[in-house]
Design a protein around this motif. Structure first.
Motif, PDB file in Angstrom:
ATOM      1  N   PRO A   1      42.191  78.731  -6.472  1.00 27.01           N
ATOM      2  CA  PRO A   1      43.542  78.156  -6.577  1.00 27.01           C
ATOM      3  C   PRO A   1      43.491  76.662  -6.876  1.00 27.01           C
ATOM      4  CG  PRO A   1      43.393  79.607  -4.679  1.00 27.01           C
ATOM      5  CD  PRO A   1      41.988  79.442  -5.202  1.00 27.01           C
ATOM      6  N   LYS A   2      44.406  76.216  -7.719  1.00 26.67           N
ATOM      7  CA  LYS A   2      44.428  74.806  -8.100  1.00 26.67           C
ATOM      8  C   LYS A   2      44.602  73.899  -6.893  1.00 26.67           C
ATOM      9  CE  LYS A   2      45.985  73.732 -12.116  1.00 26.67           C
ATOM     10  NZ  LYS A   2      46.812  73.407 -13.309  1.00 26.67           N
ATOM     11  N   LYS A   3      45.280  74.391  -5.851  1.00 29.33           N
ATOM     12  CA  LYS A   3      45.491  73.590  -4.650  1.00 29.33           C
ATOM     13  C   LYS A   3      44.189  73.282  -3.912  1.00 29.33           C
ATOM     14  CE  LYS A   3      46.428  77.496  -1.535  1.00 29.33           C
ATOM     15  NZ  LYS A   3      47.420  78.118  -0.626  1.00 29.33           N
ATOM     16  N   ARG A   4      43.131  74.013  -4.268  1.00 31.30           N
ATOM     17  CA  ARG A   4      41.824  73.785  -3.646  1.00 31.30           C
ATOM     18  C   ARG A   4      41.062  72.627  -4.288  1.00 31.30           C
ATOM     19  NH1 ARG A   4      41.262  75.187   1.432  1.00 31.30           N
ATOM     20  NH2 ARG A   4      41.851  77.350   1.840  1.00 31.30           N
ATOM     21  N   PHE A   5      41.668  71.969  -5.258  1.00 31.23           N
ATOM     22  CA  PHE A   5      41.038  70.824  -5.905  1.00 31.23           C
ATOM     23  C   PHE A   5      41.911  69.589  -5.705  1.00 31.23           C
ATOM     24  CE2 PHE A   5      39.627  74.514  -8.434  1.00 31.23           C
ATOM     25  CZ  PHE A   5      38.252  74.399  -8.250  1.00 31.23           C
ATOM     26  N   ASN A   6      41.372  68.629  -4.991  1.00 29.01           N
ATOM     27  CA  ASN A   6      42.083  67.362  -4.781  1.00 29.01           C
ATOM     28  C   ASN A   6      41.032  66.254  -4.692  1.00 29.01           C
ATOM     29  OD1 ASN A   6      44.447  65.721  -4.223  1.00 29.01           O
ATOM     30  ND2 ASN A   6      43.642  65.532  -2.153  1.00 29.01           N
ATOM     31  N   LEU A   7      40.742  65.649  -5.829  1.00 28.74           N
ATOM     32  CA  LEU A   7      39.668  64.663  -5.913  1.00 28.74           C
ATOM     33  C   LEU A   7      40.157  63.280  -5.499  1.00 28.74           C
ATOM     34  CD1 LEU A   7      36.934  65.778  -6.888  1.00 28.74           C
ATOM     35  CD2 LEU A   7      38.860  67.075  -7.815  1.00 28.74           C
ATOM     36  N   ARG A   8      39.453  62.699  -4.537  1.00 26.15           N
ATOM     37  CA  ARG A   8      39.768  61.361  -4.046  1.00 26.15           C
ATOM     38  C   ARG A   8      38.481  60.546  -3.930  1.00 26.15           C
ATOM     39  NH1 ARG A   8      43.900  62.482  -5.605  1.00 26.15           N
ATOM     40  NH2 ARG A   8      45.921  62.661  -4.552  1.00 26.15           N
ATOM     41  N   LEU A   9      38.617  59.232  -3.941  1.00 32.06           N
ATOM     42  CA  LEU A   9      37.458  58.356  -3.801  1.00 32.06           C
ATOM     43  C   LEU A   9      36.822  58.601  -2.435  1.00 32.06           C
ATOM     44  CD1 LEU A   9      35.961  55.997  -5.233  1.00 32.06           C
ATOM     45  CD2 LEU A   9      37.397  54.451  -3.895  1.00 32.06           C
ATOM     46  N   ALA A  10      35.533  58.878  -2.421  1.00 30.14           N
ATOM     47  CA  ALA A  10      34.838  59.130  -1.155  1.00 30.14           C
ATOM     48  C   ALA A  10      34.742  57.839  -0.345  1.00 30.14           C
ATOM     49  CB  ALA A  10      33.453  59.686  -1.429  1.00 30.14           C
ATOM     50  N   PRO A  11      34.837  57.917   0.978  1.00 29.21           N
ATOM     51  CA  PRO A  11      34.663  56.722   1.811  1.00 29.21           C
ATOM     52  C   PRO A  11      33.317  56.064   1.498  1.00 29.21           C
ATOM     53  CG  PRO A  11      35.490  58.545   3.123  1.00 29.21           C
ATOM     54  CD  PRO A  11      35.128  59.116   1.782  1.00 29.21           C
ATOM     55  N   GLU A  12      33.281  54.749   1.610  1.00 24.32           N
ATOM     56  CA  GLU A  12      32.083  54.006   1.226  1.00 24.32           C
ATOM     57  C   GLU A  12      30.836  54.478   1.971  1.00 24.32           C
ATOM     58  OE1 GLU A  12      30.621  49.334   1.062  1.00 24.32           O
ATOM     59  OE2 GLU A  12      32.755  49.816   1.002  1.00 24.32           O
ATOM     60  N   GLU A  13      30.990  54.777   3.272  1.00 28.79           N
ATOM     61  CA  GLU A  13      29.819  55.208   4.057  1.00 28.79           C
ATOM     62  C   GLU A  13      29.304  56.573   3.585  1.00 28.79           C
ATOM     63  OE1 GLU A  13      33.577  56.220   6.444  1.00 28.79           O
ATOM     64  OE2 GLU A  13      32.807  54.567   5.212  1.00 28.79           O
ATOM     65  N   ILE A  14      30.216  57.440   3.136  1.00 30.81           N
ATOM     66  CA  ILE A  14      29.809  58.749   2.618  1.00 30.81           C
ATOM     67  C   ILE A  14      29.107  58.574   1.282  1.00 30.81           C
ATOM     68  CG2 ILE A  14      30.621  60.965   1.771  1.00 30.81           C
ATOM     69  CD1 ILE A  14      30.794  60.703   4.776  1.00 30.81           C
ATOM     70  N   SER A  15      29.662  57.727   0.434  1.00 33.21           N
ATOM     71  CA  SER A  15      29.062  57.454  -0.873  1.00 33.21           C
ATOM     72  C   SER A  15      27.633  56.932  -0.707  1.00 33.21           C
ATOM     73  CB  SER A  15      29.916  56.431  -1.629  1.00 33.21           C
ATOM     74  OG  SER A  15      29.294  56.050  -2.832  1.00 33.21           O
ATOM     75  N   GLN A  16      27.454  55.991   0.211  1.00 32.69           N
ATOM     76  CA  GLN A  16      26.130  55.415   0.411  1.00 32.69           C
ATOM     77  C   GLN A  16      25.156  56.439   0.989  1.00 32.69           C
ATOM     78  OE1 GLN A  16      26.146  51.617   2.335  1.00 32.69           O
ATOM     79  NE2 GLN A  16      23.929  51.474   2.461  1.00 32.69           N
ATOM     80  N   LYS A  17      25.639  57.279   1.882  1.00 34.34           N
ATOM     81  CA  LYS A  17      24.777  58.311   2.476  1.00 34.34           C
ATOM     82  C   LYS A  17      24.305  59.303   1.418  1.00 34.34           C
ATOM     83  CE  LYS A  17      24.757  61.932   6.026  1.00 34.34           C
ATOM     84  NZ  LYS A  17      25.550  62.604   7.096  1.00 34.34           N
ATOM     85  N   LEU A  18      25.195  59.678   0.519  1.00 29.27           N
ATOM     86  CA  LEU A  18      24.864  60.669  -0.504  1.00 29.27           C
ATOM     87  C   LEU A  18      23.999  60.106  -1.619  1.00 29.27           C
ATOM     88  CD1 LEU A  18      28.341  62.425  -0.866  1.00 29.27           C
ATOM     89  CD2 LEU A  18      26.283  63.407   0.159  1.00 29.27           C
ATOM     90  N   THR A  19      24.294  58.877  -2.022  1.00 24.65           N
ATOM     91  CA  THR A  19      23.587  58.299  -3.173  1.00 24.65           C
ATOM     92  C   THR A  19      22.394  57.433  -2.775  1.00 24.65           C
ATOM     93  OG1 THR A  19      24.973  56.302  -3.256  1.00 24.65           O
ATOM     94  CG2 THR A  19      25.746  58.246  -4.474  1.00 24.65           C
ATOM     95  N   GLY A  20      22.494  56.786  -1.614  1.00 18.69           N
ATOM     96  CA  GLY A  20      21.457  55.837  -1.219  1.00 18.69           C
ATOM     97  C   GLY A  20      21.732  54.445  -1.734  1.00 18.69           C
ATOM     98  N   PHE A  21      22.891  54.267  -2.379  1.00 17.30           N
ATOM     99  CA  PHE A  21      23.242  52.974  -2.959  1.00 17.30           C
ATOM    100  C   PHE A  21      24.538  52.449  -2.352  1.00 17.30           C
ATOM    101  CE2 PHE A  21      21.313  55.484  -6.534  1.00 17.30           C
ATOM    102  CZ  PHE A  21      20.053  54.880  -6.465  1.00 17.30           C
ATOM    103  N   GLU A  22      24.601  51.123  -2.173  1.00 17.99           N
ATOM    104  CA  GLU A  22      25.810  50.535  -1.608  1.00 17.99           C
ATOM    105  C   GLU A  22      26.849  50.241  -2.673  1.00 17.99           C
ATOM    106  OE1 GLU A  22      25.186  46.583   0.093  1.00 17.99           O
ATOM    107  OE2 GLU A  22      23.221  46.520  -0.889  1.00 17.99           O
ATOM    108  N   HIS A  23      28.028  49.858  -2.230  1.00 24.25           N
ATOM    109  CA  HIS A  23      29.157  49.576  -3.121  1.00 24.25           C
ATOM    110  C   HIS A  23      28.762  48.569  -4.200  1.00 24.25           C
ATOM    111  CE1 HIS A  23      33.248  49.115  -4.423  1.00 24.25           C
ATOM    112  NE2 HIS A  23      33.262  47.824  -4.144  1.00 24.25           N
ATOM    113  N   ASN A  24      29.162  48.838  -5.429  1.00 24.67           N
ATOM    114  CA  ASN A  24      28.857  48.040  -6.624  1.00 24.67           C
ATOM    115  C   ASN A  24      27.425  48.209  -7.101  1.00 24.67           C
ATOM    116  OD1 ASN A  24      31.418  47.005  -7.055  1.00 24.67           O
ATOM    117  ND2 ASN A  24      31.060  45.149  -5.876  1.00 24.67           N
TER     118      ASN A  24
END
Length: 224
Positions: A142-165
């Motif tokens: 269902p389309k309602k199951r897709f809602n893309l938002r900017l991930a919190p900075e701490e989640i982004s860093q945990k997943l990628t290993g890189f900090e903001h910018n």
């Protein structure tokens, strides 16, 4: 109108002069002696990842600490980019409405997280990505199951290993599916710049090689 155009032209010239001065201040002795700044561990690691992945046409450039305070024209000049539209960024998105059993990135077509590469000059459209993923899954989710938002900075860093910018989709801790904005593919010349793993490190790469390396979904997900 002519006066306004002249003022804008002068402003651009001043910004370019500032960029050149900033770069010379950043490493004056290196420019004078023609000595390369030793690569950091991050640069060496990402270079090895790229080479192992068959990428040949890429480069890293160090920028001043206040780089993000600069106008796009000054950033273009310090990197030697072809235009301000060749300046891009990687952002981590989270699907906040994914079903409870979708918690990681194991399914490229229905991942909890995505990394989207877009131009700084473009306006990103999350709804376009939502529609793309809905179609990608043949409407079975269902389309309602897709809602893309900017991930919190701490989640982004945990997943990628890189900090903001410093986020880049090369050498991430997690194999997150990549979405590349179609506008970047249409750039000429086909060589763009994005984050290089550190706040003041930028990566330039040939578009075709980036595509072969990251195997991204190419989506028209932005506007000017």
């Amino acid at each position: 109108m002519e006066e306004l155009a002249e003022l804008e032209s002068r402003q651009t010239q001043i910004l370019r002069r500032i960029a050149q001065l900033e770069l010379s201040i950043l490493r004056p002795s290196n420019n004078y002696l023609n000595i390369q700044i030793p690569a950091t561990a991050t640069e060496e690691r990402l270079s090895a990842v790229l080479v192992d992945g068959g990428v040949k046409d890429f480069s890293f450039k160090r920028v001043p600490s206040d780089y993000y305070d600069w106008a796009f024209e000054a950033r273009r000049d310090v990197l030697g980019a072809a235009s301000i539209h060749h300046l891009c960024k990687s952002i981590v998105l989270v699907n906040t409405q994914a079903s409870s059993d979708i918690t990681d990135c194991s399914d490229r077509q229905n991942s909890k997280y995505y990394v989207v590469v877009v131009q700084y000059t473009a306006r990103f459209s999350a709804d376009t990505v939502k529609n793309f993923l809905y179609t990608l899954n043949n409407g079975k989710i269902p389309k309602k199951r897709f809602n893309l938002r900017l991930a919190p900075e701490e989640i982004s860093q945990k997943l990628t290993g890189f900090e903001h910018n410093g986020v880049t989709c090369v050498g991430m801790k997690t194999d997150i599916p990549v979405i590349l904005d179609e506008a970047i593919v249409k750039l000429h010349p086909d060589y763009f710049w994005l984050g290089g793993g550190e706040i003041d490190l930028k990566l330039g790469i040939r578009t075709s090689e980036f595509i072969n390396f990251t195997k991204p979904f190419i989506v028209n997900c932005s506007g000017s």
